[in-house]
Design a protein around this motif. Structure first.
Motif, PDB file in Angstrom:
ATOM      1  N   GLN A 268     -48.885  32.243  -0.620  1.00 18.88           N
ATOM      2  CA  GLN A 268     -49.084  32.293   0.831  1.00 18.88           C
ATOM      3  C   GLN A 268     -48.180  33.326   1.486  1.00 18.88           C
ATOM      4  O   GLN A 268     -48.579  33.976   2.467  1.00 18.88           O
ATOM      5  N   LEU A 269     -46.970  33.509   0.964  1.00 14.99           N
ATOM      6  CA  LEU A 269     -46.088  34.546   1.507  1.00 14.99           C
ATOM      7  C   LEU A 269     -46.696  35.932   1.273  1.00 14.99           C
ATOM      8  O   LEU A 269     -46.707  36.776   2.173  1.00 14.99           O
ATOM      9  N   LEU A 270     -47.207  36.166   0.079  1.00 16.56           N
ATOM     10  CA  LEU A 270     -47.777  37.471  -0.244  1.00 16.56           C
ATOM     11  C   LEU A 270     -49.029  37.766   0.578  1.00 16.56           C
ATOM     12  O   LEU A 270     -49.325  38.924   0.868  1.00 16.56           O
ATOM     13  N   LYS A 271     -49.756  36.720   0.958  1.00 11.56           N
ATOM     14  CA  LYS A 271     -50.957  36.909   1.771  1.00 11.56           C
ATOM     15  C   LYS A 271     -50.644  37.008   3.263  1.00 11.56           C
ATOM     16  O   LYS A 271     -51.555  37.173   4.072  1.00 11.56           O
ATOM     17  N   GLY A 272     -49.363  36.880   3.616  1.00 16.78           N
ATOM     18  CA  GLY A 272     -48.990  36.954   5.030  1.00 16.78           C
ATOM     19  C   GLY A 272     -49.205  35.661   5.786  1.00 16.78           C
ATOM     20  O   GLY A 272     -49.111  35.637   7.014  1.00 16.78           O
ATOM     21  N   GLN A 273     -49.488  34.567   5.076  1.00 16.81           N
ATOM     22  CA  GLN A 273     -49.717  33.285   5.736  1.00 16.81           C
ATOM     23  C   GLN A 273     -48.415  32.554   6.042  1.00 16.81           C
ATOM     24  O   GLN A 273     -48.404  31.604   6.817  1.00 16.81           O
ATOM     25  N   LEU A 274     -47.323  32.983   5.412  1.00 21.20           N
ATOM     26  CA  LEU A 274     -45.989  32.446   5.680  1.00 21.20           C
ATOM     27  C   LEU A 274     -45.033  33.617   5.880  1.00 21.20           C
ATOM     28  O   LEU A 274     -45.243  34.710   5.343  1.00 21.20           O
TER      29      LEU A 274
ATOM     30  N   ALA B  53     -30.545  23.624  13.604  1.00 22.83           N
ATOM     31  CA  ALA B  53     -29.835  24.868  13.896  1.00 22.83           C
ATOM     32  C   ALA B  53     -30.770  25.908  14.505  1.00 22.83           C
ATOM     33  O   ALA B  53     -30.393  26.637  15.432  1.00 22.83           O
ATOM     34  N   LEU B  54     -32.009  25.974  14.008  1.00 27.66           N
ATOM     35  CA  LEU B  54     -32.988  26.908  14.565  1.00 27.66           C
ATOM     36  C   LEU B  54     -33.290  26.590  16.025  1.00 27.66           C
ATOM     37  O   LEU B  54     -33.369  27.497  16.862  1.00 27.66           O
ATOM     38  N   SER B  55     -33.457  25.322  16.329  1.00 27.83           N
ATOM     39  CA  SER B  55     -33.789  24.944  17.705  1.00 27.83           C
ATOM     40  C   SER B  55     -32.640  25.245  18.664  1.00 27.83           C
ATOM     41  O   SER B  55     -32.867  25.540  19.844  1.00 27.83           O
ATOM     42  N   GLN B  56     -31.413  25.188  18.165  1.00 26.25           N
ATOM     43  CA  GLN B  56     -30.255  25.487  19.009  1.00 26.25           C
ATOM     44  C   GLN B  56     -30.052  26.993  19.191  1.00 26.25           C
ATOM     45  O   GLN B  56     -29.812  27.473  20.295  1.00 26.25           O
ATOM     46  N   ASP B  57     -30.151  27.739  18.087  1.00 30.73           N
ATOM     47  CA  ASP B  57     -29.867  29.175  18.140  1.00 30.73           C
ATOM     48  C   ASP B  57     -31.041  29.996  18.667  1.00 30.73           C
ATOM     49  O   ASP B  57     -30.842  31.027  19.312  1.00 30.73           O
ATOM     50  N   TYR B  58     -32.271  29.559  18.391  1.00 30.95           N
ATOM     51  CA  TYR B  58     -33.456  30.316  18.789  1.00 30.95           C
ATOM     52  C   TYR B  58     -34.461  29.372  19.450  1.00 30.95           C
ATOM     53  O   TYR B  58     -35.519  29.059  18.889  1.00 30.95           O
ATOM     54  N   PRO B  59     -34.144  28.893  20.639  1.00 30.73           N
ATOM     55  CA  PRO B  59     -34.976  27.864  21.281  1.00 30.73           C
ATOM     56  C   PRO B  59     -36.378  28.336  21.640  1.00 30.73           C
ATOM     57  O   PRO B  59     -37.264  27.504  21.860  1.00 30.73           O
TER      58      PRO B  59
ATOM     59  N   VAL C 205     -38.312  30.082  19.674  1.00 32.86           N
ATOM     60  CA  VAL C 205     -39.098  30.242  18.446  1.00 32.86           C
ATOM     61  C   VAL C 205     -39.793  28.925  18.114  1.00 32.86           C
ATOM     62  O   VAL C 205     -39.167  27.868  18.052  1.00 32.86           O
ATOM     63  N   GLU C 206     -41.101  29.001  17.894  1.00 27.38           N
ATOM     64  CA  GLU C 206     -41.887  27.839  17.477  1.00 27.38           C
ATOM     65  C   GLU C 206     -41.959  27.826  15.952  1.00 27.38           C
ATOM     66  O   GLU C 206     -42.443  28.784  15.343  1.00 27.38           O
ATOM     67  N   VAL C 207     -41.468  26.762  15.341  1.00 31.31           N
ATOM     68  CA  VAL C 207     -41.419  26.667  13.881  1.00 31.31           C
ATOM     69  C   VAL C 207     -42.635  25.902  13.373  1.00 31.31           C
ATOM     70  O   VAL C 207     -42.941  24.808  13.840  1.00 31.31           O
ATOM     71  N   GLU C 208     -43.315  26.507  12.421  1.00 29.42           N
ATOM     72  CA  GLU C 208     -44.460  25.874  11.767  1.00 29.42           C
ATOM     73  C   GLU C 208     -44.112  25.688  10.294  1.00 29.42           C
ATOM     74  O   GLU C 208     -43.808  26.661   9.595  1.00 29.42           O
ATOM     75  N   LEU C 209     -44.153  24.450   9.792  1.00 30.30           N
ATOM     76  CA  LEU C 209     -43.718  24.140   8.433  1.00 30.30           C
ATOM     77  C   LEU C 209     -44.910  23.880   7.519  1.00 30.30           C
ATOM     78  O   LEU C 209     -45.881  23.217   7.915  1.00 30.30           O
ATOM     79  N   THR C 210     -44.809  24.394   6.293  1.00 33.41           N
ATOM     80  CA  THR C 210     -45.782  24.102   5.250  1.00 33.41           C
ATOM     81  C   THR C 210     -45.035  23.603   4.025  1.00 33.41           C
ATOM     82  O   THR C 210     -44.126  24.283   3.531  1.00 33.41           O
ATOM     83  N   ALA C 211     -45.378  22.415   3.544  1.00 39.96           N
ATOM     84  CA  ALA C 211     -44.774  21.857   2.332  1.00 39.96           C
ATOM     85  C   ALA C 211     -45.748  22.031   1.180  1.00 39.96           C
ATOM     86  O   ALA C 211     -46.917  21.648   1.273  1.00 39.96           O
TER      87      ALA C 211
ATOM     88  N   SER D 173     -38.585  35.123  19.958  1.00 40.88           N
ATOM     89  CA  SER D 173     -39.590  34.179  20.428  1.00 40.88           C
ATOM     90  C   SER D 173     -40.795  34.300  19.507  1.00 40.88           C
ATOM     91  O   SER D 173     -40.843  35.141  18.616  1.00 40.88           O
ATOM     92  N   GLY D 174     -41.773  33.446  19.738  1.00 39.16           N
ATOM     93  CA  GLY D 174     -42.971  33.484  18.916  1.00 39.16           C
ATOM     94  C   GLY D 174     -42.966  32.396  17.860  1.00 39.16           C
ATOM     95  O   GLY D 174     -42.188  31.447  17.906  1.00 39.16           O
ATOM     96  N   ARG D 175     -43.849  32.557  16.875  1.00 33.68           N
ATOM     97  CA  ARG D 175     -44.047  31.550  15.845  1.00 33.68           C
ATOM     98  C   ARG D 175     -43.420  32.009  14.535  1.00 33.68           C
ATOM     99  O   ARG D 175     -43.589  33.157  14.126  1.00 33.68           O
ATOM    100  N   LEU D 176     -42.696  31.120  13.888  1.00 34.24           N
ATOM    101  CA  LEU D 176     -42.108  31.388  12.580  1.00 34.24           C
ATOM    102  C   LEU D 176     -42.684  30.402  11.585  1.00 34.24           C
ATOM    103  O   LEU D 176     -42.540  29.186  11.741  1.00 34.24           O
ATOM    104  N   ARG D 177     -43.340  30.906  10.552  1.00 32.02           N
ATOM    105  CA  ARG D 177     -44.010  30.050   9.580  1.00 32.02           C
ATOM    106  C   ARG D 177     -43.149  29.961   8.315  1.00 32.02           C
ATOM    107  O   ARG D 177     -42.972  30.939   7.602  1.00 32.02           O
ATOM    108  N   ILE D 178     -42.629  28.766   8.069  1.00 28.78           N
ATOM    109  CA  ILE D 178     -41.704  28.527   6.972  1.00 28.78           C
ATOM    110  C   ILE D 178     -42.379  27.646   5.927  1.00 28.78           C
ATOM    111  O   ILE D 178     -42.979  26.625   6.254  1.00 28.78           O
ATOM    112  N   GLY D 179     -42.273  28.039   4.667  1.00 30.54           N
ATOM    113  CA  GLY D 179     -42.773  27.235   3.558  1.00 30.54           C
ATOM    114  C   GLY D 179     -41.613  26.608   2.803  1.00 30.54           C
ATOM    115  O   GLY D 179     -40.616  27.278   2.532  1.00 30.54           O
TER     116      GLY D 179
END
Length: 308
Positions: free
Chosen positions: A134-140, A111-117, A119-125, A89-95
């Motif tokens: 951003q990954l190295l800074k812990g933002q993703l 697939a994420l919504s089915q397997d881990y309902p 989990v809140e997905v936050e997307l960054t493009a 559960s919780g927030r997953l930040r994907i870039g």
């Protein structure tokens, strides 16, 4: 001992910042500082040196870090033994880079919504360079992009390769016979954002072929490149998988000239205690990509060779 405080300590050690840890854990900087102070009082040692540049582990902090990660890993194994480890559960930040958005990202989110309902997905493009920062800074939490990211605590897996083609709108002025690569490069070429891996690889390829000043327009949006190609503005240097419908309907054609080499897409993520969700999503992404490859036209989307 409070496991949440241990997790907070591990993240401060990973990121070297109370502020970035607060962002990562959806908390406040004051709360993070309080947790560390309580942990230091409980252990009777100073865990971090604090200065204007941030925080760094003391000698005692380095010793505690190994035990903290081991305790968090033990907690995870306990949950596994109780059959609760996969209840994420919780927030997953994907870039994600634009190429992924226009290929298999929707399948992964489904697939994420089915397997881990839970989990809140936050997307960054963004571009690969910005996503890595951003990954190295812990933002993703994990990113899909074109470059291996070499840093402590970060893992990389190649997911697939995207071959390239020279693509034009059917019936447009640019849809004509070409004498070769040099003739083609007299026209405007549309490709990915400047300094990106695909852009650099195309430039290097053309220079190797003796073409030092190609007419390249760099565009940071796949949708914009496809639109401009469809309108006859230029020749797209594109993975054909991104325009498969246009190619199948003959709205676009791939020119019969040897293309520049394609590019790989990697998933990069932080690994370690408390980051098991990242590992689970990486495995899910590999399954999604394998299924996507089975539906793609032959040669348009290539999986990496299995380790031998």
């Amino acid at each position: 001992m409070n496991m949440r405080f241990l997790l907070t300590f591990v993240w401060v050690a990973r990121l070297g910042s109370f502020r970035l840890t607060a962002e990562k854990l959806s908390s406040t900087q004051a709360a993070i500082s309080s947790r560390i102070s309580v942990l230091e009082s409980e252990l009777g040692v100073q865990l971090f040196q604090r200065d204007s540049r941030g925080v760094s582990l003391t000698r005692e902090g380095h010793n505690v870090l190994g035990y903290a990660e081991e305790m968090l890993a033990t907690q995870q194994r306990l949950l596994q033994s109780l059959g609760k480890a996969d209840t994420y559960s919780g927030r997953l930040r994907i870039g994600v880079m634009d190429t992924v958005i226009h290929s298999w990202l929707s399948e992964l989110i489904n697939a994420l919504s089915q397997d881990y309902p839970l989990v809140e997905v936050e997307l960054t493009a963004d571009t690969a360079l910005n996503l890595s920062e951003q990954l190295l800074k812990g933002q993703l939490d994990l990113i899909f992009q074109t470059d291996l990211l070499r840093a402590d605590g970060v893992r990389n897996v190649q997911l697939a390769s995207y071959p390239l083609s020279w693509v034009v709108a059917k019936g447009a002025a640019l849809d004509r016979p070409y004498d070769g690569l040099e003739d083609l490069c007299q026209e405007r070429l549309l490709t990915f954002s400047r300094l990106s891996r695909p852009h650099q690889d195309v430039l290097n390829y053309l220079h190797q072929q003796g073409i030092s000043t190609p007419r390249i327009s760099c565009i940071n949006s796949v949708a914009a490149i496809i639109k401009l190609v469809a309108d006859g503005f230029g020749i797209g240097v594109l993975p054909p998988v991104l325009v498969s419908r246009e190619l199948q309907s003959a709205a676009m054609i791939a020119l019969p000239i040897k293309p520049a080499p394609g590019f790989a897409v990697y998933v990069s993520w932080r690994a370690g205690a408390g980051l098991e969700l990242n590992e689970a999503v990486v495995n899910l992404a590999r399954s999604v990509v394998a299924e996507y490859q089975r539906t793609a036209s032959p040669g348009h989307f290539v999986l990496p060779d299995a380790p031998g």
